[in-house]
Design a protein around this motif. Structure first.
Motif, PDB file in Angstrom:
ATOM      1  N   UNK A  91      16.123   0.586  25.946  1.00  0.00           N
ATOM      2  CA  UNK A  91      17.082   0.783  26.396  1.00  0.00           C
ATOM      3  C   UNK A  91      17.703  -0.358  27.240  1.00  0.00           C
ATOM      4  N   UNK A  92      15.880  -0.651  28.059  1.00  0.00           N
ATOM      5  CA  UNK A  92      16.855  -1.252  29.263  1.00  0.00           C
ATOM      6  C   UNK A  92      16.900  -2.977  28.572  1.00  0.00           C
ATOM      7  N   UNK A  93      15.913  -3.408  27.172  1.00  0.00           N
ATOM      8  CA  UNK A  93      15.860  -4.717  26.604  1.00  0.00           C
ATOM      9  C   UNK A  93      16.831  -5.866  26.848  1.00  0.00           C
ATOM     10  N   UNK A  94      17.454  -5.230  26.344  1.00  0.00           N
ATOM     11  CA  UNK A  94      19.086  -6.458  26.407  1.00  0.00           C
ATOM     12  C   UNK A  94      20.732  -6.185  26.928  1.00  0.00           C
ATOM     13  N   UNK A  95      21.000  -4.739  27.618  1.00  0.00           N
ATOM     14  CA  UNK A  95      21.596  -4.801  28.182  1.00  0.00           C
ATOM     15  C   UNK A  95      21.448  -3.830  29.514  1.00  0.00           C
ATOM     16  N   UNK A  96      21.911  -2.461  29.491  1.00  0.00           N
ATOM     17  CA  UNK A  96      21.590  -1.719  30.473  1.00  0.00           C
ATOM     18  C   UNK A  96      22.099  -0.332  29.472  1.00  0.00           C
ATOM     19  N   UNK A  97      20.958   1.206  30.217  1.00  0.00           N
ATOM     20  CA  UNK A  97      21.794   2.223  29.372  1.00  0.00           C
ATOM     21  C   UNK A  97      23.015   3.019  29.033  1.00  0.00           C
ATOM     22  N   UNK A  98      23.277   3.826  28.149  1.00  0.00           N
ATOM     23  CA  UNK A  98      23.678   3.683  28.053  1.00  0.00           C
ATOM     24  C   UNK A  98      24.822   4.513  28.886  1.00  0.00           C
ATOM     25  N   UNK A  99      24.406   5.515  29.304  1.00  0.00           N
ATOM     26  CA  UNK A  99      25.004   6.232  30.501  1.00  0.00           C
ATOM     27  C   UNK A  99      25.496   5.179  32.218  1.00  0.00           C
ATOM     28  N   UNK A 157      35.317  -6.280  38.600  1.00  0.00           N
ATOM     29  CA  UNK A 157      33.940  -6.086  38.068  1.00  0.00           C
ATOM     30  C   UNK A 157      33.052  -5.726  38.556  1.00  0.00           C
ATOM     31  N   UNK A 158      31.742  -4.819  37.991  1.00  0.00           N
ATOM     32  CA  UNK A 158      30.646  -4.571  37.975  1.00  0.00           C
ATOM     33  C   UNK A 158      29.397  -4.823  38.260  1.00  0.00           C
ATOM     34  N   UNK A 159      28.778  -5.475  39.103  1.00  0.00           N
ATOM     35  CA  UNK A 159      27.061  -5.742  39.722  1.00  0.00           C
ATOM     36  C   UNK A 159      26.589  -5.019  39.388  1.00  0.00           C
ATOM     37  N   UNK A 160      26.402  -3.785  38.220  1.00  0.00           N
ATOM     38  CA  UNK A 160      24.427  -3.286  38.315  1.00  0.00           C
ATOM     39  C   UNK A 160      23.084  -3.907  38.478  1.00  0.00           C
ATOM     40  N   UNK A 161      22.831  -4.000  39.885  1.00  0.00           N
ATOM     41  CA  UNK A 161      21.938  -4.426  39.854  1.00  0.00           C
ATOM     42  C   UNK A 161      20.302  -3.266  40.174  1.00  0.00           C
ATOM     43  N   UNK A 162      19.481  -3.729  39.284  1.00  0.00           N
ATOM     44  CA  UNK A 162      18.709  -3.058  38.862  1.00  0.00           C
ATOM     45  C   UNK A 162      17.007  -3.468  39.068  1.00  0.00           C
ATOM     46  N   UNK A 163      16.159  -2.502  39.371  1.00  0.00           N
ATOM     47  CA  UNK A 163      14.966  -2.529  40.251  1.00  0.00           C
ATOM     48  C   UNK A 163      13.502  -1.936  38.976  1.00  0.00           C
ATOM     49  N   UNK A 164      13.542  -2.731  37.925  1.00  0.00           N
ATOM     50  CA  UNK A 164      11.983  -2.105  37.420  1.00  0.00           C
ATOM     51  C   UNK A 164      11.441  -1.930  37.530  1.00  0.00           C
ATOM     52  N   UNK A 165      10.528  -0.469  36.793  1.00  0.00           N
ATOM     53  CA  UNK A 165       8.670  -0.585  37.476  1.00  0.00           C
ATOM     54  C   UNK A 165       8.819  -0.563  35.614  1.00  0.00           C
ATOM     55  N   UNK A 166       7.598  -1.399  35.544  1.00  0.00           N
ATOM     56  CA  UNK A 166       7.011  -1.845  33.767  1.00  0.00           C
ATOM     57  C   UNK A 166       5.494  -0.838  34.180  1.00  0.00           C
ATOM     58  N   UNK A 204       8.246   3.474  30.836  1.00  0.00           N
ATOM     59  CA  UNK A 204       6.742   4.665  30.529  1.00  0.00           C
ATOM     60  C   UNK A 204       6.954   5.273  29.409  1.00  0.00           C
ATOM     61  N   UNK A 205       7.965   4.592  28.845  1.00  0.00           N
ATOM     62  CA  UNK A 205       7.866   5.303  27.395  1.00  0.00           C
ATOM     63  C   UNK A 205       8.700   4.177  26.263  1.00  0.00           C
ATOM     64  N   UNK A 206       8.261   3.713  25.136  1.00  0.00           N
ATOM     65  CA  UNK A 206       8.812   2.889  24.195  1.00  0.00           C
ATOM     66  C   UNK A 206      10.386   2.694  24.346  1.00  0.00           C
ATOM     67  N   UNK A 207      11.096   3.998  24.857  1.00  0.00           N
ATOM     68  CA  UNK A 207      12.272   4.503  24.337  1.00  0.00           C
ATOM     69  C   UNK A 207      13.172   3.470  25.800  1.00  0.00           C
ATOM     70  N   UNK A 208      12.771   4.109  26.770  1.00  0.00           N
ATOM     71  CA  UNK A 208      13.322   3.321  28.754  1.00  0.00           C
ATOM     72  C   UNK A 208      13.159   1.697  27.753  1.00  0.00           C
TER      73      UNK A 208
END
Length: 229
Positions: A138-146, A163-172, A131-135
């Motif tokens: 943060x998700x543009x090329x990888x995943x957020x640091x936290x 290994x870890x698989x981070x499965x994320x659903x992003x709503x723009x 919902x903002x440019x920072x978000x």
């Protein structure tokens, strides 16, 4: 027989689970100063002074959406990758704990086993509203640091996982619009973190978590600054 590195615990209620958990993924990111919602000082006070930890409001729309999405995303992941992984769905209040460092705990959203060679991994589910440019950045090329630190923490606790698989659903959303409520598009991403590629980061995180426990918590010395990862 190989020495057990961690154990699985199952609790009957959320209250029991909360009472018995140690440092989790959110704690790890707070210790390294990259948790957007909780500082290392907040974490210290919640443990030493029994002050309520800062959490995201579980009743807000985004959190409710994430909770409802998790089982559906797990089913979709199984459907897409059933020829590659076996997926274990955790019990509701299932938790894993390091035996040698019982203050380190993890509550992953799923356990993966590769069908081809039996390698063990962790599945972590996230939903996030952009919902903002920072978000967006943060998700543009990888995943957020936290979230990256949370995944590393799982590898600290569950030492036989590869290994870890981070499965994320992003709503723009249209964050240039005045109310930012217009959903433009959404996408699902899979980000894989291999233990062999982040050994130094895992070692550093465990060192900082151990230091925080031994120096700050056990000696009740208030942390004076946040460590950046």
């Amino acid at each position: 027989m190989a020495k057990r590195l961690y154990k699985k615990e199952i609790y009957k209620t959320k209250e029991e689970w909360l009472k018995n958990r140690g440092f989790g993924g959110s704690s790890a990111s707070a210790i390294l100063g990259v948790n957007p919602w909780m500082t290392i000082l907040d974490l210290y006070k919640s443990i030493v002074h029994k002050k309520e930890e800062k959490h995201i409001d579980q009743s807000n729309e985004a959190m409710q959406y994430g909770t409802r999405c998790e089982p559906l995303m797990r089913q979709l992941y199984v459907l897409d990758y059933e020829s590659i992984y076996k997926v274990h769905k955790p019990y509701q209040y299932e938790m894993y704990r390091r035996i040698d460092k019982p203050y380190l705990t993890a509550t992953p959203d799923g356990i993966l086993t590769t069908i081809a060679d039996g390698k063990k991994g962790i599945w972590e589910c996230k939903t996030h509203d952009i919902k903002n440019r920072a978000d967006d950045e943060a998700w543009a090329n990888s995943i957020p640091q936290n979230y990256f630190i949370q995944c590393l923490h799982y590898l600290v606790v569950m030492k036989d996982c590869d290994f870890v698989v981070l499965n994320a659903k992003l709503r723009y959303f249209d964050y240039y619009n005045s109310d930012g409520k217009k959903l433009l598009y959404q996408k699902i991403i899979y980000h894989v973190i291999w233990r062999s590629e982040v050994l130094d980061q895992i070692e550093y995180l465990e060192k900082m978590e151990t230091k925080f426990w031994e120096h700050n918590i056990q000696k009740k010395i208030m942390p004076s600054f946040s460590v950046k990862f």
